[in-house]
Design a protein around this motif. Structure first.
Motif, PDB file in Angstrom:
ATOM      1  N   GLN A 223       0.776  -1.172   0.089  1.00  0.00           N
ATOM      2  CA  GLN A 223      -0.003   0.154   0.120  1.00  0.00           C
ATOM      3  C   GLN A 223       1.088   1.344  -0.208  1.00  0.00           C
ATOM      4  N   ALA A 224       1.990   1.159   0.869  1.00  0.00           N
ATOM      5  CA  ALA A 224       2.893   2.326   0.811  1.00  0.00           C
ATOM      6  C   ALA A 224       3.496   2.598  -0.552  1.00  0.00           C
ATOM      7  N   GLN A 225       3.865   1.520  -1.341  1.00  0.00           N
ATOM      8  CA  GLN A 225       4.504   1.721  -2.696  1.00  0.00           C
ATOM      9  C   GLN A 225       3.443   2.311  -3.385  1.00  0.00           C
ATOM     10  N   SER A 226       2.177   2.040  -3.446  1.00  0.00           N
ATOM     11  CA  SER A 226       0.986   2.441  -4.252  1.00  0.00           C
ATOM     12  C   SER A 226       0.912   4.049  -4.019  1.00  0.00           C
ATOM     13  N   ARG A 227       1.015   4.534  -2.956  1.00  0.00           N
ATOM     14  CA  ARG A 227       0.860   5.787  -2.487  1.00  0.00           C
ATOM     15  C   ARG A 227       2.220   6.639  -2.862  1.00  0.00           C
ATOM     16  N   ILE A 228       3.287   6.071  -2.841  1.00  0.00           N
ATOM     17  CA  ILE A 228       4.444   6.716  -3.479  1.00  0.00           C
ATOM     18  C   ILE A 228       4.185   6.992  -4.876  1.00  0.00           C
ATOM     19  N   LYS A 229       3.780   5.967  -5.639  1.00  0.00           N
ATOM     20  CA  LYS A 229       3.551   6.273  -7.202  1.00  0.00           C
ATOM     21  C   LYS A 229       2.447   7.266  -7.266  1.00  0.00           C
ATOM     22  N   MET A 230       1.220   7.326  -6.518  1.00  0.00           N
ATOM     23  CA  MET A 230       0.301   8.350  -6.482  1.00  0.00           C
ATOM     24  C   MET A 230       0.783   9.868  -6.178  1.00  0.00           C
ATOM     25  N   LEU A 231       1.819   9.545  -5.177  1.00  0.00           N
ATOM     26  CA  LEU A 231       2.470  11.273  -4.822  1.00  0.00           C
ATOM     27  C   LEU A 231       3.159  11.675  -6.051  1.00  0.00           C
ATOM     28  N   GLU A 232       3.909  10.994  -6.744  1.00  0.00           N
ATOM     29  CA  GLU A 232       4.922  11.037  -7.936  1.00  0.00           C
ATOM     30  C   GLU A 232       4.028  11.519  -8.953  1.00  0.00           C
ATOM     31  N   LYS A 233       2.831  10.979  -9.119  1.00  0.00           N
ATOM     32  CA  LYS A 233       1.822  11.257 -10.068  1.00  0.00           C
ATOM     33  C   LYS A 233       1.002  12.846 -10.110  1.00  0.00           C
ATOM     34  N   LEU A 234       0.928  12.889  -8.786  1.00  0.00           N
ATOM     35  CA  LEU A 234       0.062  13.926  -8.330  1.00  0.00           C
ATOM     36  C   LEU A 234       0.744  15.265  -8.561  1.00  0.00           C
ATOM     37  N   GLN A 235      -0.133  16.139  -9.475  1.00  0.00           N
ATOM     38  CA  GLN A 235       0.222  17.497 -10.040  1.00  0.00           C
ATOM     39  C   GLN A 235       0.271  18.340  -9.311  1.00  0.00           C
ATOM     40  N   SER A 236       1.676  18.930  -9.115  1.00  0.00           N
ATOM     41  CA  SER A 236       1.830  19.938  -7.933  1.00  0.00           C
ATOM     42  C   SER A 236       1.000  21.222  -8.363  1.00  0.00           C
ATOM     43  N   VAL A 237       0.561  22.324  -7.647  1.00  0.00           N
ATOM     44  CA  VAL A 237      -0.146  23.498  -7.872  1.00  0.00           C
ATOM     45  C   VAL A 237       0.568  24.343  -7.199  1.00  0.00           C
ATOM     46  N   GLU A 238       1.284  25.373  -7.710  1.00  0.00           N
ATOM     47  CA  GLU A 238       1.798  26.660  -6.563  1.00  0.00           C
ATOM     48  C   GLU A 238       0.742  27.522  -5.962  1.00  0.00           C
ATOM     49  N   PRO A 239       0.947  27.787  -4.747  1.00  0.00           N
ATOM     50  CA  PRO A 239       0.000  28.913  -4.233  1.00  0.00           C
ATOM     51  C   PRO A 239       0.368  30.159  -4.798  1.00  0.00           C
ATOM     52  N   VAL A 240      -1.050  30.992  -4.533  1.00  0.00           N
ATOM     53  CA  VAL A 240      -0.667  32.374  -4.948  1.00  0.00           C
ATOM     54  C   VAL A 240       0.102  32.989  -4.185  1.00  0.00           C
ATOM     55  N   LEU A 241       1.147  33.553  -4.912  1.00  0.00           N
ATOM     56  CA  LEU A 241       2.163  34.572  -4.311  1.00  0.00           C
ATOM     57  C   LEU A 241       1.579  35.825  -3.672  1.00  0.00           C
ATOM     58  N   ALA A 242       1.751  36.112  -2.204  1.00  0.00           N
ATOM     59  CA  ALA A 242       1.165  36.990  -1.652  1.00  0.00           C
ATOM     60  C   ALA A 242       1.883  38.312  -2.111  1.00  0.00           C
ATOM     61  N   LYS A 243       1.239  39.283  -2.455  1.00  0.00           N
ATOM     62  CA  LYS A 243       1.826  40.467  -3.034  1.00  0.00           C
ATOM     63  C   LYS A 243       1.547  41.644  -1.996  1.00  0.00           C
ATOM     64  N   ASN A 244       2.482  42.494  -1.874  1.00  0.00           N
ATOM     65  CA  ASN A 244       2.341  43.739  -0.931  1.00  0.00           C
ATOM     66  C   ASN A 244       1.253  44.664  -1.596  1.00  0.00           C
ATOM     67  N   GLU A 245       0.284  44.815  -1.083  1.00  0.00           N
ATOM     68  CA  GLU A 245      -0.756  46.012  -1.575  1.00  0.00           C
ATOM     69  C   GLU A 245      -0.032  47.353  -1.280  1.00  0.00           C
ATOM     70  N   TRP A 246      -0.542  48.299  -2.317  1.00  0.00           N
ATOM     71  CA  TRP A 246      -0.009  49.522  -2.094  1.00  0.00           C
ATOM     72  C   TRP A 246      -1.249  50.463  -1.755  1.00  0.00           C
ATOM     73  N   ARG A 247      -1.063  50.969  -0.594  1.00  0.00           N
ATOM     74  CA  ARG A 247      -2.312  51.692  -0.104  1.00  0.00           C
ATOM     75  C   ARG A 247      -1.677  53.157   0.159  1.00  0.00           C
ATOM     76  N   PHE A 248      -2.080  53.909  -0.941  1.00  0.00           N
ATOM     77  CA  PHE A 248      -1.698  55.309  -0.750  1.00  0.00           C
ATOM     78  C   PHE A 248      -2.554  56.211   0.035  1.00  0.00           C
ATOM     79  N   SER A 249      -1.715  56.893   0.639  1.00  0.00           N
ATOM     80  CA  SER A 249      -2.223  58.028   1.776  1.00  0.00           C
ATOM     81  C   SER A 249      -1.258  59.447   1.666  1.00  0.00           C
ATOM     82  N   PHE A 250      -1.949  60.386   2.115  1.00  0.00           N
ATOM     83  CA  PHE A 250      -1.348  61.631   2.215  1.00  0.00           C
ATOM     84  C   PHE A 250      -0.979  61.764   3.614  1.00  0.00           C
ATOM     85  N   LEU A 251       0.117  62.477   3.826  1.00  0.00           N
ATOM     86  CA  LEU A 251       0.300  62.979   5.265  1.00  0.00           C
ATOM     87  C   LEU A 251      -0.395  63.863   5.931  1.00  0.00           C
TER      88      LEU A 251
END
Length: 438
Positions: A275-303
């Motif tokens: 069963q472990a070997q079967s899951r190793i093959k499943m993990l190898e075939k699993l297509q990875s998905v990159e998480p969305v990179l967090a971007k610094n929001e630019w919040r404009f403000s006047f002094l």
């Protein structure tokens, strides 16, 4: 048609984007968007052959069939209309052909040149040039004025007019609505929709893109992605795409973590080895998905000011202009109170900037009186503010020159960081920066 095949572009040591594959359709209007400094103008330079790609190919029309707005208009003494007509290559070549035939005394060549010029219809070309000038806000007598007589902003319009005048299969426009008033922007929208060339527009004006763009090319995550529709549709589609990507990334992480936990627990147990070997093959075939990179929001403000007078500026019977005998505006009366948000409208040359310069004290009123609230401090961003930048100085040097003497460098760096100039960017010279960064 324009085709980008596995294109990679680098600026300095930074990879702007790689493996870009995009194709335009005939007559398509495309909005090219992305953060300042992401490589939008660099792509234009690559299409024009002004720089080489790191990898891949750009298949574009011949240079004589690509029209773009020159970054800088030469200080020529040619009349504005004549300078714009020079952008019409077929007309210029036909006139040059006629001149060569005249000088050579070749009657046959002269007759052919006359026929060629008649086929182009110089009168219609001149009428179109005048129409473009008028549409961009020029007055009828401006066509005979020398280009060198115009201010920087008006020269930019002349450069735009020359680009629009050129017969082209591909039209590249970098922030074309800068220096245009509302009427000229509306005219430009109509003009672009009616012409036949494929158009790529770099713009931060979302309303302008909403009205003209049929698709959006977005510089993001080290590549350029195509989205169908205008800018508003692009924002919705991209938000949905990012949400799906984030959900898929979380699902992948959960599944991969579950499989890996089972493998770690049972891979060395004889009863569970299969069963472990079967899951190793499943993990190898699993297509990875990159998480969305967090971007610094630019919040404009006047002094925030320490104290705001209730009445900021009061004008009574004010005349504005540069010559006492020829005021541009007369009998100006206004009362500007704290918290007001005021738009100033008017066609080109009617005195909008002159009014602002007079109200803030940069110009003395020719008549009347202007009163200021006690302790009033005025911030002013001018129409041609970029002309005040020094190309060899960094953002930090620019701020140091105008900052109060008691401000520390750390405070100035923190302030620049709010505008996405952090680390070495705060010390880089302004000259090579993109228009948006400037």
């Amino acid at each position: 048609m324009l085709r980008l095949q596995n294109v990679s572009l680098v600026r300095g040591v930074r990879v702007l984007y790689k493996n870009v594959n995009l194709t335009t359709s005939d007559g398509e209007i495309i909005g090219l968007v992305g953060p300042n400094g992401s490589g939008k103008s660099t792509l234009f330079a690559a299409i024009l052959g002004e720089l080489s790609t790191e990898d891949g190919d750009i298949l574009a029309p011949p240079l004589n069939r690509i029209s773009h707005v020159a970054q800088r208009v030469v200080e020529t003494d040619l009349p504005a209309l004549e300078y714009i007509l020079e952008g019409h290559a077929p007309l210029m070549e036909a006139k040059a052909e006629l001149k060569r035939a005249e000088e050579a005394g070749d009657d046959m060549a002269y007759a052919q040149a006359v026929a060629h010029l008649a086929e182009i219809n110089e009168g219609a070309v001149v009428a179109k040039a005048e129409e473009i000038l008028y549409g961009l806000g020029f007055k009828p007598n401006d066509s005979s004025r020398q280009v060198s007589e115009f201010s920087g902003g008006w020269r930019n319009r002349i450069a735009l007019a020359r680009a629009l005048m050129r017969p082209a299969d591909l039209l590249l426009l970098d922030e074309p609505t800068n220096h245009l008033d509302i009427d000229s922007v509306i005219w430009l929208e109509s003009f672009l929709k009616q012409q036949e060339a494929t158009v790529i527009v770099i713009s931060h004006d979302r309303e302008f893109l909403d009205r003209i763009a049929k698709s959006i090319w977005s510089v993001e995550d080290n590549t350029i992605n195509r989205y169908g529709g205008n800018y508003s549709q692009f924002e919705v589609t991209r938000a949905q795409k990012l949400a799906l990507q984030q959900a898929a990334a979380k699902a992948y992480e959960r599944t991969a973590s579950h499989l890996q936990a089972y493998i770690d627990r049972f891979r060395y147990k004889a009863t569970k080895a299969r069963q472990a070997q079967s899951r190793i093959k499943m993990l190898e075939k699993l297509q990875s998905v990159e998480p969305v990179l967090a971007k610094n929001e630019w919040r404009f403000s006047f002094l925030q000011p320490e104290k705001v007078p209730q009445h900021l500026i009061t004008a009574e019977g004010v005349a504005c202009g540069y010559e006492p005998d020829h005021p541009i505006l007369t009998q100006v009366k206004c009362n500007i109170s704290a918290g007001a948000r005021i738009g100033i409208l008017g066609v080109n040359g009617t005195g909008k900037s002159t009014l602002v310069k007079t109200l803030i004290g940069e110009l003395e009123p020719l008549a009347g009186e202007i009163r200021y609230g006690q302790g009033l401090e005025i911030g002013y961003f001018a129409q041609h503010q970029l002309n005040d930048l020094r190309d060899d100085e960094s953002p930090l040097q620019h701020l140091t020159r105008i900052a109060p003497p008691n401000m520390r460098e750390l405070d100035l760096r923190n302030f620049l960081g709010k505008f996405r100039f952090s680390g070495d960017q705060a010390l880089a010279p302004v000259g090579p920066m993109s228009g948006g960064e400037k």
